[in-house]
Design a protein around this motif. Structure first.
Motif, PDB file in Angstrom:
ATOM      1  N   CYS A   9       0.861  -1.184   0.000  1.00  0.00           N
ATOM      2  CA  CYS A   9       0.000   0.000   0.000  1.00  0.00           C
ATOM      3  C   CYS A   9       0.893   1.229   0.000  1.00  0.00           C
ATOM      4  N   ASN A  12       3.561   4.172  -5.513  1.00  0.00           N
ATOM      5  CA  ASN A  12       3.115   4.766  -6.781  1.00  0.00           C
ATOM      6  C   ASN A  12       1.648   5.178  -6.690  1.00  0.00           C
ATOM      7  N   SER A  13       0.759   4.616  -7.539  1.00  0.00           N
ATOM      8  CA  SER A  13      -0.632   5.050  -7.586  1.00  0.00           C
ATOM      9  C   SER A  13      -1.548   4.249  -6.676  1.00  0.00           C
ATOM     10  N   TYR A  14      -1.009   3.286  -5.898  1.00  0.00           N
ATOM     11  CA  TYR A  14      -1.850   2.447  -5.035  1.00  0.00           C
ATOM     12  C   TYR A  14      -2.054   3.140  -3.687  1.00  0.00           C
ATOM     13  N   GLU A  15      -3.229   3.769  -3.508  1.00  0.00           N
ATOM     14  CA  GLU A  15      -3.540   4.448  -2.260  1.00  0.00           C
ATOM     15  C   GLU A  15      -4.153   3.491  -1.240  1.00  0.00           C
ATOM     16  N   GLU A  16      -4.740   2.393  -1.701  1.00  0.00           N
ATOM     17  CA  GLU A  16      -5.352   1.427  -0.797  1.00  0.00           C
ATOM     18  C   GLU A  16      -4.556   0.129  -0.828  1.00  0.00           C
ATOM     19  N   GLU A  17      -4.743  -0.682   0.202  1.00  0.00           N
ATOM     20  CA  GLU A  17      -4.013  -1.945   0.317  1.00  0.00           C
ATOM     21  C   GLU A  17      -4.397  -2.889  -0.816  1.00  0.00           C
ATOM     22  N   PHE A  18      -3.397  -3.548  -1.407  1.00  0.00           N
ATOM     23  CA  PHE A  18      -3.610  -4.465  -2.522  1.00  0.00           C
ATOM     24  C   PHE A  18      -2.891  -5.774  -2.221  1.00  0.00           C
ATOM     25  N   GLY A  40      -0.844  -0.126 -13.620  1.00  0.00           N
ATOM     26  CA  GLY A  40      -0.168  -0.543 -12.383  1.00  0.00           C
ATOM     27  C   GLY A  40       0.484  -1.906 -12.450  1.00  0.00           C
ATOM     28  N   THR A  43       4.075  -1.665 -11.253  1.00  0.00           N
ATOM     29  CA  THR A  43       4.157  -1.374  -9.815  1.00  0.00           C
ATOM     30  C   THR A  43       4.136  -2.654  -9.000  1.00  0.00           C
ATOM     31  N   ILE A  44       3.443  -3.699  -9.491  1.00  0.00           N
ATOM     32  CA  ILE A  44       3.446  -4.986  -8.770  1.00  0.00           C
ATOM     33  C   ILE A  44       4.867  -5.542  -8.723  1.00  0.00           C
ATOM     34  N   ASN A  69       3.293   7.271  -2.483  1.00  0.00           N
ATOM     35  CA  ASN A  69       2.128   7.999  -2.958  1.00  0.00           C
ATOM     36  C   ASN A  69       2.032   9.334  -2.218  1.00  0.00           C
TER      37      ASN A  69
END
Length: 782
Positions: A9, A12-18, A40, A43-44, A69
């Motif tokens: 989380c 880059n562009s990930y604002e929420e947990e993934f 994205g 980004t992974i 972010n």
């Protein structure tokens, strides 16, 4: 390395947990990550690289703030992967955690870095550098190897292709665990060689230490050793006899010394006898007095208790009289308070209820007025929010128009940065051919020099062979002349020549010294054979080099033709520069596509936000109308309640009246309660004092009887022990510690006296056969 689970989380562009469960994705053996440019995907892979090495290829600044972010103050990544354990085929799972937080200066610090084996111990958790080192040790790949083989970032393919052979070899050693056959094997061989050299040097040093050793010298030394051993054995026997006799007299000397000491000890015991008898008498008297201490102390206690009981009995009689008087007085006060309570309390309670109802209506009016004020403030707040939302609508429309214009510009720039995939493929192939051609030309140049060296070696070997063959023929001719001279020296007239058989020898050959050509000719023949072998090898190497050179020239010509075809097809001369330009265009196009995706996402977000704002404006308008209607209803209700108020006045006046009524009620209750409590207390105190008075009277009588009985018993015991009075018995008494010391001293005296007498008897028997014991110390000292 096999990925198992990823969670991150704030990157880059990930604002929420993934989260990604790779184990489920790879259940069928293979999986892919697909999506539009800028969605994205990279980004992974960046998150995996960040988890493993604390940095990522697309952020070469090596600062954590470059990937965090901007909308968040915390970023984290958790990664579980599987890897082979060092030195074996077993595999284990590891989990790594990294957490980054934004500091007060706008930078980003790492707040947590931890590597542990799943279900096992923590491998590293103190410093980020230690965690990175543990990752490399367990994974077997450093950051450069990982980004060149496992995860090849955008724009890095060309760098991977053109690695030099040394770097590529080292990388392959690390990738396939071949260090043990490369640098590690070399180090092991060097270590074994060094140990062998050290062992040889040690052996040589040991050999040089012994010097000149022979069998004759060894025999002489052995004979000398045997003679010395015989002399040592003879001296040892004599020494043993001497020490046996000496030990006998030393034992007698010790016995005589003990005898003298025992006599002195006996004299000291005789000197202490009178004092010990006195001590024994004092100890007996102290024991008798000690037996009387307990009854004497009991008598003293009874005397003290009897006197105290008589004093308490007198005081208790006075207290009981006072308590009876107080109980009677407080009973009269209680009766008066109860009558006042029954007369005034009901009227005060009725007035209290009326005042409470009046105050409750006043509170309801005040609450309603506060609610009216709150509704007015709420209406004004809604009005302000409505203006702000409308302003945001206007700003959002302007931003949407701006982004649409930027999108049109990006689309035009994408067309300019486009590179045809076929052209890119041809450029890559042509650049590879260009590099191979350069390599072939370099190899041909090196092989030309090598071929020239082989030709020179053939010429040198041919010249050397001719020279050696000439020397061999010269040596043969000289040997022939020497043999003829030797034959002529032995010729005699009338005797046949061993060569021609003639009986006459008119011109015999001159005699010269004979030549021993065996060693020289054999040496020349060996040298000729060696030169022939070298000549054959040089010719073979010349032929092989010529064949290789021909093949390389053929391959070079093929590459040159292919390169010329690409040059003609693409109208280019330098393919490496063109390929680099194409890569730069592709990189620029990828950046534009990512920018375009971000812009479209921002545009979609803005349009969605505009729709939400319109809905919020509508809700605020409805809320304002509802607030206005609620305010009107509250005003009407307040006016109705004011009309229904009673005659007790305002809030302060009614509150003062209520407090006065409550104070009067409380005073009545307290007066009755206090008088009742006092009456009950003094009645109980009076009963308790009467009871204590009777108990003390009985106790004083009992103590007087016990005192007389105890005094008679003590007088009888004093007479039995021979004491005239209690004071005489107490004077004979001693402390427990002093009695124990006397007892120990007497016992020690008696024991040592007996031991000394026994020791003197034994020593007298030992010394009874000695005429003059006084001479024993002199004999033992000799």
């Amino acid at each position: 390395m096999k990925p198992i689970f990823l969670k991150f989380c704030g990157i880059n562009s990930y604002e929420e947990e993934f989260c990604i469960d790779f184990e489920s994705l790879a259940a069928e053996g293979i999986f892919g990550i697909f999506g539009a440019t800028g969605s994205g995907k990279s980004t992974i892979l960046d998150a995996i690289t960040l988890a493993l090495y604390g940095k990522m290829p697309r952020h070469n600044k090596n600062t954590h703030s470059s990937f965090m972010n901007v909308a968040l103050n915390t970023a984290y990544v958790e990664f579980i992967f599987e890897a082979a354990l060092q030195g074996g085929g077993q595999r284990a799972r590891f989990e790594i955690h990294r957490v980054y937080k934004r500091n007060s200066k706008g930078g980003v610090n790492i707040s947590k870095s931890l590597l542990r084996e799943v279900g096992g111990d923590i491998l590293a958790d103190r410093k980020e550098s230690e965690v990175n080192a543990a990752i490399i040790a367990n994974l077997g790949l450093n950051y450069e190897d990982f980004t060149r083989s496992v995860f090849l970032p955008q724009g890095k393919f060309n760098e991977f292709m053109f690695l030099d052979s040394r770097d590529r070899g080292k990388m392959l050693e690390r990738l396939f665990d071949l260090e043990k056959f490369g640098e590690a094997l070399k180090l092991r061989v060097n270590a074994v060689e060094a140990r062998a050299e050290m062992a040889v040097e040690a052996c040589a040093l040991k050999i040089s230490f012994y010097g000149d050793i022979s069998q004759e010298k060894l025999s002489v030394k052995e004979n000398l050793l045997a003679q010395t051993a015989a002399e040592v054995a003879h001296l040892a026997d004599e020494k043993e006899l001497f020490f046996a006799e000496r030990e006998k007299y030393m034992a007698l000397d010790a016995a005589y010394s003990q005898y003298l000491a025992a006599r002195q000890e006996r004299e000291r015991h005789e000197a202490r006898a009178a004092r010990m008898e006195s001590a024994a008498a004092a100890l007996d008297a102290a024991r008798a007095a000690d037996a009387l201490l307990k009854p004497i102390n009991a008598l003293k206690s009874l005397v003290s208790q009897h006197e105290q009981a008589k004093s308490s009995l007198s005081a208790m009689g006075q207290l009981a009289k006072t308590a009876r008087q107080q109980a009677k007085m407080h009973d009269s006060e209680y009766q008066a308070a109860r009558e006042a309570m029954e007369t005034d309390f009901p009227a005060l309670s009725e007035k209290e209820q009326q005042l409470n109802a009046h105050l409750e209506r006043l509170f309801e009016i005040e609450n309603a007025e506060r609610e009216i004020l709150d509704l007015r403030r709420k209406w004004k707040i809604e009005e302000g929010r409505l203006k702000q939302k409308r302003k945001h609508l206007e700003e959002g429309n302007a931003k949407i128009a701006e982004i649409k214009g930027i999108l049109e510009d990006v689309s035009l720039r994408k067309l300019e940065a486009s590179v045809d995939s076929e052209v890119l493929k041809m450029l890559i192939e042509a650049a590879g051919i260009e590099k191979d051609l350069y390599s072939k030309n370099h190899e041909i140049g090196a092989l030309d020099g090598e071929l020239s060296g082989h030709k020179g070696a053939v010429l040198d070997c041919s010249a050397a062979l001719e020279a050696k063959q000439y020397l061999l023929s010269e040596l043969f001719a000289k040997n022939q002349e020497s043999l003829a001279g030797q034959l002529a020296q032995n010729l005699e007239d009338g005797l046949p020549c061993p060569v021609c058989g003639s009986l006459h020898h008119p011109a015999p050959a001159n005699h010269t010294e004979s030549l021993d050509d065996g060693a020289d000719s054999e040496r020349l023949r060996d040298e000729i054979e060696d030169i022939k072998a070298r000549l054959n090898r040089a010719r073979a190497m010349q032929e092989a080099a010529a064949e290789t050179l021909a093949k390389l020239e053929h391959d070079r010509d093929g590459l040159a033709n292919s390169l010329a075809a690409y040059q003609k097809s693409l109208s280019l001369e330098n393919f490496d520069t063109a390929l680099q330009a194409a890569f730069e265009k592709n990189t620029a196009r990828a950046a534009l596509e990512e920018h375009e995706t971000a812009l479209r996402a921002e545009l979609e977000s803005l349009e969605t936000a505009q729709k939400s704002l319109l809905l919020e404006v509508s809700r605020h308008v409805s809320a304002q109308e509802a607030t206005r209607a609620a305010g009107k209803d509250k005003v009407l209700a307040v006016e109705a309640k004011r009309a229904a108020l009673g005659a007790f006045g305002g809030h302060e006046e009614a509150t003062a009246q209520l407090e006065n009524v409550q104070s009067q009620k409380l005073a009545l209750v307290i007066t009755r309660k206090e008088s009742e409590d006092l009456r009950n207390k003094y009645q109980l105190d009076s009963l308790e004092f009467e009871k204590n008075l009777a108990s003390l009277t009985e106790r004083a009588h009992n103590l007087a009887e016990m005192r007389g009985q105890q005094q008679a018993a003590i007088d009888e015991k004093l007479a039995a022990c021979g004491f005239d009075s209690i004071e005489v018995a107490l004077g004979a008494s001693l402390p427990r510690e002093q009695m124990a010391a006397l007892e120990a001293e007497i016992e020690d005296y008696q024991q040592k006296k007996a031991e000394t007498a026994s020791l003197l008897a034994n020593l007298s028997k030992v010394l009874e056969d000695i005429d003059n014991p006084q001479n024993i110390p002199e004999i033992a000292g000799a």
